[in-house]
Design an enzyme around this catalytic site. Structure first.
Site, mmCIF file in Angstrom:
data_model
loop_
_atom_site.group_PDB
_atom_site.id
_atom_site.type_symbol
_atom_site.label_atom_id
_atom_site.label_comp_id
_atom_site.label_asym_id
_atom_site.label_seq_id
_atom_site.Cartn_x
_atom_site.Cartn_y
_atom_site.Cartn_z
ATOM 1 C CG ASP A 96 -1.960 1.096 1.100
ATOM 2 O OD1 ASP A 96 -2.133 1.568 0.331
ATOM 3 O OD2 ASP A 96 -2.882 1.084 2.154
ATOM 4 C CG ASP A 269 -6.230 -4.965 1.831
ATOM 5 O OD1 ASP A 269 -6.129 -4.627 3.176
ATOM 6 O OD2 ASP A 269 -6.843 -4.688 1.004
ATOM 7 C CB CYS A 307 -10.689 -25.669 8.816
ATOM 8 S SG CYS A 307 -9.261 -24.454 8.597
ATOM 9 C CB CYS A 309 -5.689 -24.339 9.611
ATOM 10 S SG CYS A 309 -6.809 -23.944 11.292
ATOM 11 C CB CYS A 312 -9.124 -26.948 12.458
ATOM 12 S SG CYS A 312 -10.091 -25.392 12.417
ATOM 13 C CG HIS A 338 -9.685 -21.088 12.415
ATOM 14 N ND1 HIS A 338 -9.863 -22.251 11.584
ATOM 15 C CD2 HIS A 338 -10.581 -20.429 12.568
ATOM 16 C CE1 HIS A 338 -11.436 -22.121 11.335
ATOM 17 N NE2 HIS A 338 -11.645 -21.066 11.647
#
Length: 376
Positions: A96, A269, A307, A309, A312, A338
């Site tokens: 940015d 984002d 999930c 991740c 999880c 997560h």
């Protein structure tokens, strides 16, 4: 404005909406869209290592020009080999420009056509950021995509105030492009215009006229009602070139991303996933779970059984509840991992649905009902 290291192609289109699955080629890899980008303001996605971040499915992250200029300074990063080397992230990075700080640090800045005078939030020193300086910093950081410096007006603002911000944004874009000379870095322009359709139309036409590798829709998520975000997206996307990536800045909720993708947006984002994680909350299929709540103390299920991740697949709600209640840093990291995976999976599922021709059917509920459910 062609770039030898940058390319864009549309892989598939939805037949019922404007959704598309695309590929963005950058010097540091390909980004498959629709795609959510984690925010790493200071060259770090808070509480998460680069290896952990890669496992979330992240393909491009966002860092901030203004804050990296303050600390550690772009020359430190450049001497380290650029931001990719400095933070050990081998995939694409978008920076940015610092334009959002024109909005977020309004009490600490003064704006005129030359640039923005900031009072540093770190030590109170005066900093003068111009379009040329913003581009110089981003070239030194070595990001794959640099955003043009823009004037992001607040909400509410009068039409005359927004019009002035638009004119300044367009003038600054021209100055950014004149200052930019890095072949392996693309510059994206930003469409402003607030909630005024006529100004959005003018801005989209002017910014598109620069023949840029990509264009962002800015000036949303600055306090306006969410219905206005939907309206801005619906009205602005058709005005942008179809053969360039479209980036909706600052948006990262499921419904809003689904609406935006249905209207032709490719990139997103937002700080939501890590911010919620640091506050002990998890995103689970459209809901937000506060893991501090005692209802989780003996809940031995994973946060989300679907999930992949680390949180999880390796830990229970009861264990994460225990970590959060005891202010253990691991709990905040697990929740952040997560939440990042959750949003990236959602955008990945939208891409897959577009490729398979079922986006309109599978994601229609997310476009009309904030409580929609979907096994993605």
């Amino acid at each position: 404005m062609k770039k030898p290291f940058f390319d864009f192609q549309i892989d598939s289109r939805c037949k019922s909406t404007l959704a598309r699955a695309c590929s963005i080629k950058t010097p540091n890899g390909i980004v498959n869209t629709p795609r959510f980008m984690p925010v790493g303001t200071l060259g770090t996605v808070k509480g998460v290592t680069s290896n952990q971040l890669e496992k979330t499915g992240a393909e491009m992250i966002l860092a901030n020009t203004f804050h990296l200029h303050l600390q550690p300074g772009e020359r430190i990063v450049q001497d380290a080999g650029g931001l990719h080397e400095f933070m050990n992230w081998k995939k694409p990075i978008l920076t940015d420009s610092g334009g959002f700080q024109v909005f977020s640090l309004a009490k600490l800045n003064k704006i005129d056509d030359a640039g923005v005078s900031f009072q540093s939030p770190r030590d109170g020193k005066q900093i003068f950021l111009t379009p040329e300086k913003a581009i110089e910093i981003q070239m030194a950081l070595g990001s794959d995509i640099a955003m043009a410096f823009d004037h992001c007006p607040p909400y509410p603002a009068s039409e005359s105030e927004v019009e002035e911000a638009c004119k300044r944004t367009h003038h600054w874009l021209e100055r950014c492009l004149n200052a930019h000379n890095k072949d392996d870095q693309a510059v994206f322009g930003i469409v402003q215009g607030g909630c005024f359709p006529n100004l959005r139309k003018i801005s989209a036409k002017i910014v598109s006229g620069f023949d840029l590798p990509g264009i962002a829709i800015g000036g949303v998520s600055v306090g306006e009602p969410i219905s206005q975000v939907h309206k801005i997206v619906r009205e602005t996307c058709p005005l942008l070139p179809e053969d360039r990536p479209r980036y909706l800045m600052g948006i990262g909720t499921l419904r809003e991303m689904a609406v935006a993708v249905a209207n032709g947006v490719d990139l997103f984002d937002c700080v939501i996933p890590t911010r919620l994680g640091r506050h002990g909350s998890a995103l689970v299929n459209g809901d937000t779970f506060n893991l501090r709540n005692t209802r989780f103390k003996d809940d031995y299920k994973p946060l989300d059984s679907s999930c992949p991740c680390e949180a999880c697949t390796g830990y229970t709600r009861a264990y994460i509840h225990h970590l959060i209640r005891n202010k253990e840093l691991l709990g905040l990291t697990l929740l952040s991992l997560h939440n990042l995976t959750h949003l990236i999976r959602f955008t990945g599922a939208m891409r897959q649905a577009i490729l398979e021709g079922c986006f309109s059917e599978d994601f229609a509920p997310w476009q009309s009902d904030s409580k929609a459910r979907h096994t993605w």
